[in-house]
Design a protein around this motif. Structure first.
Motif, PDB file in Angstrom:
ATOM      1  N   ILE A  70       0.824  -1.210   0.000  1.00  0.00           N
ATOM      2  CA  ILE A  70       0.000   0.000   0.000  1.00  0.00           C
ATOM      3  C   ILE A  70       0.861   1.264   0.000  1.00  0.00           C
ATOM      4  O   ILE A  70       0.341   2.356  -0.176  1.00  0.00           O
ATOM      5  CB  ILE A  70      -0.975   0.049   1.194  1.00  0.00           C
ATOM      6  N   ASN A  71       2.167   1.096   0.170  1.00  0.00           N
ATOM      7  CA  ASN A  71       3.063   2.259   0.143  1.00  0.00           C
ATOM      8  C   ASN A  71       3.567   2.581  -1.267  1.00  0.00           C
ATOM      9  O   ASN A  71       4.344   3.518  -1.448  1.00  0.00           O
ATOM     10  CB  ASN A  71       4.247   2.025   1.079  1.00  0.00           C
ATOM     11  N   GLN A  72       3.091   1.824  -2.252  1.00  0.00           N
ATOM     12  CA  GLN A  72       3.459   2.137  -3.637  1.00  0.00           C
ATOM     13  C   GLN A  72       2.851   3.462  -4.074  1.00  0.00           C
ATOM     14  O   GLN A  72       1.729   3.812  -3.673  1.00  0.00           O
ATOM     15  CB  GLN A  72       2.963   1.025  -4.578  1.00  0.00           C
ATOM     16  N   LYS A  73       3.587   4.187  -4.889  1.00  0.00           N
ATOM     17  CA  LYS A  73       3.084   5.452  -5.428  1.00  0.00           C
ATOM     18  C   LYS A  73       1.982   5.162  -6.448  1.00  0.00           C
ATOM     19  O   LYS A  73       2.075   4.210  -7.232  1.00  0.00           O
ATOM     20  CB  LYS A  73       4.216   6.235  -6.100  1.00  0.00           C
ATOM     21  N   ILE A  74       0.975   6.005  -6.444  1.00  0.00           N
ATOM     22  CA  ILE A  74      -0.157   5.830  -7.366  1.00  0.00           C
ATOM     23  C   ILE A  74       0.313   5.801  -8.816  1.00  0.00           C
ATOM     24  O   ILE A  74      -0.133   4.967  -9.616  1.00  0.00           O
ATOM     25  CB  ILE A  74      -1.202   6.952  -7.156  1.00  0.00           C
ATOM     26  N   THR A  94       0.363   7.994  -2.404  1.00  0.00           N
ATOM     27  CA  THR A  94       0.481   6.533  -2.344  1.00  0.00           C
ATOM     28  C   THR A  94      -0.899   5.869  -2.313  1.00  0.00           C
ATOM     29  O   THR A  94      -1.921   6.529  -2.085  1.00  0.00           O
ATOM     30  CB  THR A  94       1.259   6.084  -1.098  1.00  0.00           C
ATOM     31  N   LEU A  95      -0.889   4.567  -2.493  1.00  0.00           N
ATOM     32  CA  LEU A  95      -2.121   3.788  -2.381  1.00  0.00           C
ATOM     33  C   LEU A  95      -2.724   3.951  -0.986  1.00  0.00           C
ATOM     34  O   LEU A  95      -3.942   4.072  -0.833  1.00  0.00           O
ATOM     35  CB  LEU A  95      -1.813   2.315  -2.680  1.00  0.00           C
ATOM     36  N   LYS A  96      -1.881   4.002   0.029  1.00  0.00           N
ATOM     37  CA  LYS A  96      -2.379   4.192   1.392  1.00  0.00           C
ATOM     38  C   LYS A  96      -3.084   5.529   1.554  1.00  0.00           C
ATOM     39  O   LYS A  96      -4.112   5.617   2.233  1.00  0.00           O
ATOM     40  CB  LYS A  96      -1.228   4.077   2.406  1.00  0.00           C
ATOM     41  N   THR A 102      -6.638  10.576   2.542  1.00  0.00           N
ATOM     42  CA  THR A 102      -5.714  11.657   2.900  1.00  0.00           C
ATOM     43  C   THR A 102      -4.939  12.153   1.675  1.00  0.00           C
ATOM     44  O   THR A 102      -3.845  12.689   1.804  1.00  0.00           O
ATOM     45  CB  THR A 102      -4.733  11.197   4.001  1.00  0.00           C
ATOM     46  N   ALA A 103      -5.516  11.951   0.494  1.00  0.00           N
ATOM     47  CA  ALA A 103      -4.914  12.469  -0.737  1.00  0.00           C
ATOM     48  C   ALA A 103      -5.569  13.806  -1.087  1.00  0.00           C
ATOM     49  O   ALA A 103      -6.772  13.981  -0.896  1.00  0.00           O
ATOM     50  CB  ALA A 103      -5.109  11.482  -1.880  1.00  0.00           C
ATOM     51  N   TYR A 265      -9.119   1.861   6.244  1.00  0.00           N
ATOM     52  CA  TYR A 265      -8.936   1.762   4.794  1.00  0.00           C
ATOM     53  C   TYR A 265     -10.314   1.621   4.155  1.00  0.00           C
ATOM     54  O   TYR A 265     -10.810   0.523   3.931  1.00  0.00           O
ATOM     55  CB  TYR A 265      -8.086   0.541   4.424  1.00  0.00           C
ATOM     56  N   LEU A 266     -10.957   2.757   3.929  1.00  0.00           N
ATOM     57  CA  LEU A 266     -12.303   2.828   3.346  1.00  0.00           C
ATOM     58  C   LEU A 266     -13.371   2.189   4.248  1.00  0.00           C
ATOM     59  O   LEU A 266     -14.426   1.777   3.785  1.00  0.00           O
ATOM     60  CB  LEU A 266     -12.341   2.193   1.946  1.00  0.00           C
ATOM     61  N   TRP A 267     -13.089   2.104   5.546  1.00  0.00           N
ATOM     62  CA  TRP A 267     -14.059   1.707   6.566  1.00  0.00           C
ATOM     63  C   TRP A 267     -14.092   2.799   7.630  1.00  0.00           C
ATOM     64  O   TRP A 267     -13.043   3.352   7.995  1.00  0.00           O
ATOM     65  CB  TRP A 267     -13.665   0.386   7.238  1.00  0.00           C
TER      66      TRP A 267
END
Length: 326
Positions: A70-74, A94-96, A102-103, A265-267
């Motif tokens: 989840i730390n990969q860059k979008i 990031t995906l996170k 928080t984007a 995470y979306l919850w």
């Protein structure tokens, strides 16, 4: 029986757009009822509950090593996407960041008309990602933004989001989502919001399913998802999703100050002490899980604007009524 009658009077007076409700405790159905001419087979547009389903799919994709971290860059997932000159923020999202809302984005209010007029909602969302906002500040994006997660699932798995979901989540749980719903104009989309018992999952004209809204489920489907999470990802003896992902996705990672709720995470995180969390969608659609009380409440609703808060109903009436049942 009197308590149930009182509860149903409350539903009919204050929550009268509810179509179906199921309460489970210790894996047993304690209550199941339907309203507004709905029944067990009725499907409902669950709006932002879709986000939590997509969170599950991201977890499954990580479990199965389609996604590394989840730390990969979008932008790592979209190598063909061209970043406009001078834009730096988007390169660090990031995906996170996406999963925890928080984007940052470039708009003050979501440009729905322009967005839905495009053929590719993933690229349109990427065009709006970034800007001058800070990464790490909570910003809830109802529709525009989450579609990037659908794009990531499609890119990494090599199949549609619906096909991936059908294989690894829906089929094991005996959930039937019939196919894509594609709108060709604004009128089709607006008319669809008013329809009852529509089936399928909305997709853009490129065939990518939505991530922030657009999925249709039965009340039983919603209850099954809650039970899967309460049982740490195990369904009929098979590990559908890792318990590690469930634990991570249902603990606090960010805070929505406006609604005074934590976010995973979306919850939505409802109660830390009881490890209670929920998938919540517009109109009053909820999958509520209370880990300590071993209780699940699934509420499917017909859409109305500004529906009354289901959490108050669950915490104030439903939980107290059923918490002492075996």
């Amino acid at each position: 029986m009197l308590l149930k009658t009182k509860m149903e009077k409350i539903i009919n007076s204050s929550y009268n757009n509810i179509g179906g409700m199921i309460v489970l405790k210790n894996s047993k159905i304690l209550y199941e009822n339907y309203f507004n001419e709905c029944n067990a087979a009725s499907t409902f547009h669950v709006f932002s509950v879709t986000k939590s389903i997509v969170s599950i799919l991201i977890g499954i994709a990580i479990d199965r090593e389609y996604i590394k971290s989840i730390n990969q860059k979008i932008l790592d997932f979209f190598p063909d996407y061209t970043v406009k000159r001078g834009e730096k923020t988007i390169q660090n999202v990031t995906l996170k960041d996406m999963l925890t809302m928080t984007a940052p984005y470039k708009y003050k209010s979501e440009p729905y008309t322009e967005y839905f007029a495009s053929d590719n909602w993933v690229n349109s969302a990427l065009d709006l990602l970034g800007g001058k906002g800070k990464i790490g500040e909570f910003r809830y994006t109802p529709l525009i933004g989450p579609d990037i997660l659908s794009g990531i699932l499609a890119k990494t798995t090599g199949q549609s989001v619906l096909d991936f979901a059908a294989k690894y989540l829906f089929l094991p749980l005996d959930i039937h989502v019939e196919g894509n719903i594609v709108f060709h104009n604004k009128k089709e989309q607006l008319d669809w919001y008013k329809e009852k018992n529509v089936r399928g999952w909305v997709a853009d004209r490129a065939g990518v399913n939505t991530a922030g809204w657009g999925l249709n489920l039965t009340t039983t489907d919603m209850a099954k998802v809650g039970q899967l999470y309460l049982d740490k990802g195990i369904w009929k003896g098979k590990q559908i999703i890792s318990s590690d992902w469930i634990n991570e996705s249902t603990k606090e990672h960010s805070i929505c100050k406006q609604w005074k709720l934590s976010y995973g995470y979306l919850w939505w995180i409802i109660d830390d002490k009881e490890h209670a969390y929920a998938a919540m969608g517009d109109g009053g659609n909820v999958i509520y899980v209370n880990t300590k009380k071993k209780m699940i409440v699934a509420i499917a609703s017909l859409f109305i604007p500004r529906a009354k808060d289901r959490l108050k109903f669950i915490k104030g009436y439903i939980e107290p009524m059923f918490e002492n049942f075996a």
